[in-house]
Design a protein around this motif. Sequence first.
Motif, mmCIF file in Angstrom:
data_model
loop_
_atom_site.group_PDB
_atom_site.id
_atom_site.type_symbol
_atom_site.label_atom_id
_atom_site.label_comp_id
_atom_site.label_asym_id
_atom_site.label_seq_id
_atom_site.Cartn_x
_atom_site.Cartn_y
_atom_site.Cartn_z
ATOM 1 N N LEU A 125 -2.038 -14.471 1.098
ATOM 2 C CA LEU A 125 -2.880 -14.121 -0.045
ATOM 3 C C LEU A 125 -4.304 -13.779 0.398
ATOM 4 N N THR A 126 -4.745 -14.408 1.469
ATOM 5 C CA THR A 126 -6.092 -14.146 1.986
ATOM 6 C C THR A 126 -6.170 -12.809 2.704
ATOM 7 N N CYS A 127 -5.078 -12.430 3.385
ATOM 8 C CA CYS A 127 -5.106 -11.281 4.289
ATOM 9 C C CYS A 127 -4.660 -9.962 3.675
ATOM 10 N N PHE A 128 -3.699 -9.989 2.766
ATOM 11 C CA PHE A 128 -3.030 -8.737 2.417
ATOM 12 C C PHE A 128 -3.915 -7.773 1.628
ATOM 13 N N LEU A 184 -3.683 -5.534 -11.482
ATOM 14 C CA LEU A 184 -3.285 -6.932 -11.329
ATOM 15 C C LEU A 184 -3.647 -7.457 -9.941
ATOM 16 N N LEU A 185 -3.542 -6.602 -8.920
ATOM 17 C CA LEU A 185 -3.937 -7.009 -7.570
ATOM 18 C C LEU A 185 -5.422 -7.354 -7.515
ATOM 19 N N ILE A 186 -6.227 -6.550 -8.200
ATOM 20 C CA ILE A 186 -7.669 -6.818 -8.233
ATOM 21 C C ILE A 186 -7.949 -8.138 -8.942
ATOM 22 N N LEU A 187 -7.260 -8.371 -10.059
ATOM 23 C CA LEU A 187 -7.450 -9.628 -10.788
ATOM 24 C C LEU A 187 -7.027 -10.827 -9.947
ATOM 25 N N ALA A 196 0.824 -1.210 0.000
ATOM 26 C CA ALA A 196 0.000 0.000 0.000
ATOM 27 C C ALA A 196 0.860 1.262 0.000
ATOM 28 N N VAL A 197 1.889 1.289 0.826
ATOM 29 C CA VAL A 197 2.780 2.456 0.886
ATOM 30 C C VAL A 197 3.491 2.641 -0.447
ATOM 31 N N LEU A 198 3.959 1.547 -1.016
ATOM 32 C CA LEU A 198 4.666 1.629 -2.299
ATOM 33 C C LEU A 198 3.753 2.148 -3.397
ATOM 34 N N LEU A 199 2.530 1.631 -3.467
ATOM 35 C CA LEU A 199 1.589 2.075 -4.497
ATOM 36 C C LEU A 199 1.187 3.539 -4.297
ATOM 37 N N HIS A 200 1.135 3.956 -3.031
ATOM 38 C CA HIS A 200 0.740 5.340 -2.740
ATOM 39 C C HIS A 200 1.844 6.328 -3.094
ATOM 40 N N LEU A 201 3.072 5.979 -2.769
ATOM 41 C CA LEU A 201 4.183 6.906 -2.969
ATOM 42 C C LEU A 201 4.717 6.910 -4.396
ATOM 43 N N ILE A 247 -6.108 -5.179 3.558
ATOM 44 C CA ILE A 247 -5.263 -4.177 4.201
ATOM 45 C C ILE A 247 -4.737 -3.189 3.173
ATOM 46 N N THR A 248 -4.309 -3.686 2.025
ATOM 47 C CA THR A 248 -3.783 -2.821 0.975
ATOM 48 C C THR A 248 -4.834 -1.827 0.501
ATOM 49 N N VAL A 249 -6.026 -2.318 0.214
ATOM 50 C CA VAL A 249 -7.099 -1.451 -0.277
ATOM 51 C C VAL A 249 -7.504 -0.440 0.791
ATOM 52 N N ALA A 250 -7.643 -0.896 2.036
ATOM 53 C CA ALA A 250 -8.047 0.005 3.116
ATOM 54 C C ALA A 250 -6.999 1.093 3.352
ATOM 55 N N ALA A 251 -5.720 0.716 3.319
ATOM 56 C CA ALA A 251 -4.656 1.699 3.530
ATOM 57 C C ALA A 251 -4.620 2.722 2.398
ATOM 58 N N LEU A 252 -4.755 2.273 1.160
ATOM 59 C CA LEU A 252 -4.765 3.197 0.023
ATOM 60 C C LEU A 252 -5.928 4.187 0.129
ATOM 61 N N ASP A 253 -7.084 3.684 0.526
ATOM 62 C CA ASP A 253 -8.236 4.580 0.705
ATOM 63 C C ASP A 253 -7.976 5.568 1.838
ATOM 64 N N GLY A 254 -7.315 5.096 2.909
ATOM 65 C CA GLY A 254 -7.019 5.969 4.031
ATOM 66 C C GLY A 254 -6.060 7.090 3.671
ATOM 67 N N PHE A 255 -5.072 6.772 2.840
ATOM 68 C CA PHE A 255 -4.110 7.799 2.432
ATOM 69 C C PHE A 255 -4.790 8.922 1.646
ATOM 70 N N LYS A 256 -5.912 8.602 0.998
ATOM 71 C CA LYS A 256 -6.618 9.596 0.196
ATOM 72 C C LYS A 256 -7.559 10.465 1.034
ATOM 73 N N GLN A 257 -7.728 10.133 2.310
ATOM 74 C CA GLN A 257 -8.683 10.849 3.141
ATOM 75 C C GLN A 257 -8.133 12.140 3.731
ATOM 76 N N VAL A 258 -6.853 12.402 3.498
ATOM 77 C CA VAL A 258 -6.240 13.602 4.079
ATOM 78 C C VAL A 258 -6.842 14.849 3.436
ATOM 79 N N PRO A 259 -7.348 15.793 4.241
ATOM 80 C CA PRO A 259 -7.888 17.037 3.675
ATOM 81 C C PRO A 259 -6.812 17.811 2.913
ATOM 82 N N TYR A 260 -7.187 18.339 1.804
ATOM 83 C CA TYR A 260 -6.215 19.076 0.980
ATOM 84 C C TYR A 260 -5.647 20.263 1.737
ATOM 85 N N SER A 261 -6.440 20.919 2.570
ATOM 86 C CA SER A 261 -5.965 22.086 3.324
ATOM 87 C C SER A 261 -4.820 21.716 4.255
#
Length: 255
Positions: free
Chosen positions: A128-131, A95-98, A79-84, A134-148
Amino acid sequence: MNYLISKGWRPIAVLLLLFILWEIIVKLTKVPDWLLPAPTMIVNEIISGWTSFYPDLVSTAKIAVEGFLVGTTVGLVVAVLLHLVPWIRDSVYPLLILSQNVPIIVLAPLLVIWFGFGLLPKIIVITLTCFFPITVAALDGFKQVPYSHKHYMLMAGAGKSQLFWKLEWPYALPSIFSGLKISATYSVMGAVISEWLGAEKGIGVYMTLASSSFRTDKVFVAILSIMVLSLLFFAVIVAAEKYLVRWQNKGGSVE
């Protein structure tokens, strides 16, 4: 705690009512024990067979925790790698979704062929069951930061690493814990599936032997133990969330 005291009795009451109805229906209709055992028969099996079942329970719990920790680490790193690195996200995320469209039970035999019957294929199954949650939730969380907030830190001269660790990461914690809750329950299921690949002990082995010998009461013991383990793992994550995400619980903001 107050929530458990005020509302926790309701699902317990519903479960007790279901068990009572189950017991009455089985007794009145005289359903064979091998087809559908009564709750009292299942409880008796738990008590009488606890000594032999306990090692299987511990084995599954251990491998579930190990796989969950590995899956959590992999999920957060991805998640951190995909975000940064946006170009990696654009290339890899589809590919992760597939990958989640391929049932784990289908991949399991391949993992045995590639890695044998040891611990590694079991950890891979749980990972494979767990990651993914967590990846999707973390990526969504990184996007929740207010722009201000982000704009203010950039104006103050914050670097990319400071922006991530002091703003984006704290804001993502509630979402990350949501993913952890899902993965914690999935880890037990993944552990049981991995034991079906081939293991000497575990709830999966216990369930397989019970079903092959038509010991339906033991199958229900295995099912109940999976449910209890999942609830325990979920409760641990909830407790950790309340401890680590205090700013959210207090209605405050990230400092």
